[in-house]
Design an enzyme around this catalytic site. Structure first.
Site, PDB file in Angstrom:
ATOM      1  N   LYS A 137       0.832  -1.217   0.000  1.00  0.00           N
ATOM      2  CA  LYS A 137       0.000   0.000   0.000  1.00  0.00           C
ATOM      3  C   LYS A 137       0.863   1.262   0.000  1.00  0.00           C
ATOM      4  O   LYS A 137       0.617   2.194  -0.755  1.00  0.00           O
ATOM      5  CB  LYS A 137      -0.934   0.037   1.236  1.00  0.00           C
ATOM      6  CG  LYS A 137      -1.869  -1.154   1.345  1.00  0.00           C
ATOM      7  CD  LYS A 137      -2.845  -0.990   2.501  1.00  0.00           C
ATOM      8  CE  LYS A 137      -2.219  -0.996   3.889  1.00  0.00           C
ATOM      9  NZ  LYS A 137      -1.584  -2.279   4.259  1.00  0.00           N
ATOM     10  N   ARG A 144      -9.429   0.869   8.855  1.00  0.00           N
ATOM     11  CA  ARG A 144      -8.966  -0.462   9.250  1.00  0.00           C
ATOM     12  C   ARG A 144     -10.000  -1.203  10.086  1.00  0.00           C
ATOM     13  O   ARG A 144      -9.748  -2.329  10.510  1.00  0.00           O
ATOM     14  CB  ARG A 144      -7.696  -0.320  10.068  1.00  0.00           C
ATOM     15  CG  ARG A 144      -6.424  -0.818   9.374  1.00  0.00           C
ATOM     16  CD  ARG A 144      -5.274  -0.448  10.254  1.00  0.00           C
ATOM     17  NE  ARG A 144      -4.076  -1.183  10.045  1.00  0.00           N
ATOM     18  CZ  ARG A 144      -2.993  -0.679   9.460  1.00  0.00           C
ATOM     19  NH1 ARG A 144      -3.012   0.527   8.959  1.00  0.00           N
ATOM     20  NH2 ARG A 144      -1.905  -1.401   9.378  1.00  0.00           N
ATOM     21  N   ARG A 154      11.931  -6.957   5.291  1.00  0.00           N
ATOM     22  CA  ARG A 154      11.806  -5.500   5.207  1.00  0.00           C
ATOM     23  C   ARG A 154      12.754  -4.803   6.183  1.00  0.00           C
ATOM     24  O   ARG A 154      12.880  -5.196   7.329  1.00  0.00           O
ATOM     25  CB  ARG A 154      10.352  -5.142   5.519  1.00  0.00           C
ATOM     26  CG  ARG A 154       9.978  -3.758   5.130  1.00  0.00           C
ATOM     27  CD  ARG A 154       8.527  -3.663   4.804  1.00  0.00           C
ATOM     28  NE  ARG A 154       7.691  -3.454   5.978  1.00  0.00           N
ATOM     29  CZ  ARG A 154       6.430  -3.013   5.903  1.00  0.00           C
ATOM     30  NH1 ARG A 154       5.877  -2.761   4.739  1.00  0.00           N
ATOM     31  NH2 ARG A 154       5.739  -2.860   6.995  1.00  0.00           N
ATOM     32  N   ARG A 211      12.126  -2.284  11.385  1.00  0.00           N
ATOM     33  CA  ARG A 211      11.155  -1.411  12.041  1.00  0.00           C
ATOM     34  C   ARG A 211      10.550  -2.184  13.207  1.00  0.00           C
ATOM     35  O   ARG A 211      10.286  -3.388  13.085  1.00  0.00           O
ATOM     36  CB  ARG A 211      10.068  -1.035  11.016  1.00  0.00           C
ATOM     37  CG  ARG A 211       9.276   0.172  11.405  1.00  0.00           C
ATOM     38  CD  ARG A 211       8.400   0.630  10.260  1.00  0.00           C
ATOM     39  NE  ARG A 211       7.148  -0.096  10.234  1.00  0.00           N
ATOM     40  CZ  ARG A 211       6.182   0.119   9.343  1.00  0.00           C
ATOM     41  NH1 ARG A 211       6.347   1.006   8.391  1.00  0.00           N
ATOM     42  NH2 ARG A 211       5.070  -0.563   9.384  1.00  0.00           N
ATOM     43  N   ARG A 235      -0.182  -8.190  13.977  1.00  0.00           N
ATOM     44  CA  ARG A 235      -0.722  -7.271  12.958  1.00  0.00           C
ATOM     45  C   ARG A 235      -1.570  -8.050  11.952  1.00  0.00           C
ATOM     46  O   ARG A 235      -2.614  -7.583  11.513  1.00  0.00           O
ATOM     47  CB  ARG A 235       0.423  -6.559  12.225  1.00  0.00           C
ATOM     48  CG  ARG A 235       1.099  -5.513  13.109  1.00  0.00           C
ATOM     49  CD  ARG A 235       2.389  -5.026  12.505  1.00  0.00           C
ATOM     50  NE  ARG A 235       2.191  -4.252  11.305  1.00  0.00           N
ATOM     51  CZ  ARG A 235       3.127  -4.060  10.376  1.00  0.00           C
ATOM     52  NH1 ARG A 235       4.316  -4.598  10.516  1.00  0.00           N
ATOM     53  NH2 ARG A 235       2.872  -3.323   9.324  1.00  0.00           N
TER      54      ARG A 235
END
Ligand code: AMP
Length: 223
Positions: free
Chosen positions: A16, A91, A129, A162, A173
């Protein structure tokens, strides 16, 4: 040209943010990422800042009221006059209902792009990531890999994982996505909002996906 609210929808790691960055340039509308706004908000050393930090570290969702107010204020800004791209919002079904009311009052029509990506691809993407602590750019092993193994292309800073990409947080998540966010798709479909499904792992890569989304939007705007 009518005002555009493009909702980029999909699980964490579906691309996204990458799509929003590519599309904001070609569509010349701002990119509104609630994740970025919350990461910024948690730097404030007040009570809300520490509550937000705690929620982000746990992988759960920040309460609807907090996020709804942030988005309401943001889309009332003059730079949203031609439209905007939403990344990571809504969300929950409650957020979707609040957004629908806001869009109606601003006379904006929504279009939703669902970036569909297989669970295993998401897990592999999130595990690979890395983020630059200086400029915030995200890098992955599969796309946009930095020149050196662990340094940022832009400023040479050492990349880090992160905090909410840690394995145990990713699991939370994804749970939050399946429980609270996935039903948002049905909400918009039943409300008659156009929903376009796009292969978020297409071999055309992020640029090709963005081109396809852009031409869908242009078709919609002229029709
Ligand atoms: P993101 O960068 O979009 O993956 O968001 C990072 C984290 O910010 C999420 O795991 C949530 O804790 C929080 N967050 C972002 N957007 C929302 C939202 N619309 N509602 C609630 N929490 C959010």
């Amino acid at each position: 040209m009518s005002r555009l609210c493009l909702i980029l929808f999909g699980p964490p790691g579906s691309g996204k943010g990458t799509q929003a960055k590519l599309l904001r340039q070609s569509l010349a509308v701002p990119h509104i990422s609630t994740g970025d706004m919350l990461r910024e908000r948690m730097e404030h050393l007040d009570e809300l800042g520490s509550q937000v930090a705690e929620m982000l570290r746990s992988g759960g969702l920040v309460p609807d009221e907090t996020v709804n107010v942030m988005v309401e204020d943001r889309i009332a800004q003059p730079d949203c006059g031609k439209g905007f791209i939403l990344d990571g919002y809504p969300r929950t079904v409650n957020q979707a209902a609040i957004l629908s009311g806001l869009l109606e009052s601003h006379n904006v029509a929504a279009t939703l792009v669902y970036l569909k990506v297989d669970y295993n691809v998401i897990m592999a993407r999130l595990a690979g990531r890395r983020q630059c602590p200086a400029c915030g750019t995200l890098f992955s092993h599969s796309a946009g890999a930095p020149t050196g193994p662990e340094v940022c292309d832009h400023d040479g800073a050492q990349l880090v994982i992160r905090e909410d990409d840690r394995q145990e947080v990713v699991a939370e998540r994804l749970k939050a996505y399946h429980r609270q966010t996935a039903p948002v798709l049905e909400y918009f479909k039943s409300a008659g909002v156009p929903v376009w499904e796009v292969d978020g792992a297409s071999p055309e890569g992020p640029q090709g996906i963005a081109r396809r989304v852009r031409s869908l939007i242009e078709e919609k705007l002229v029709s």
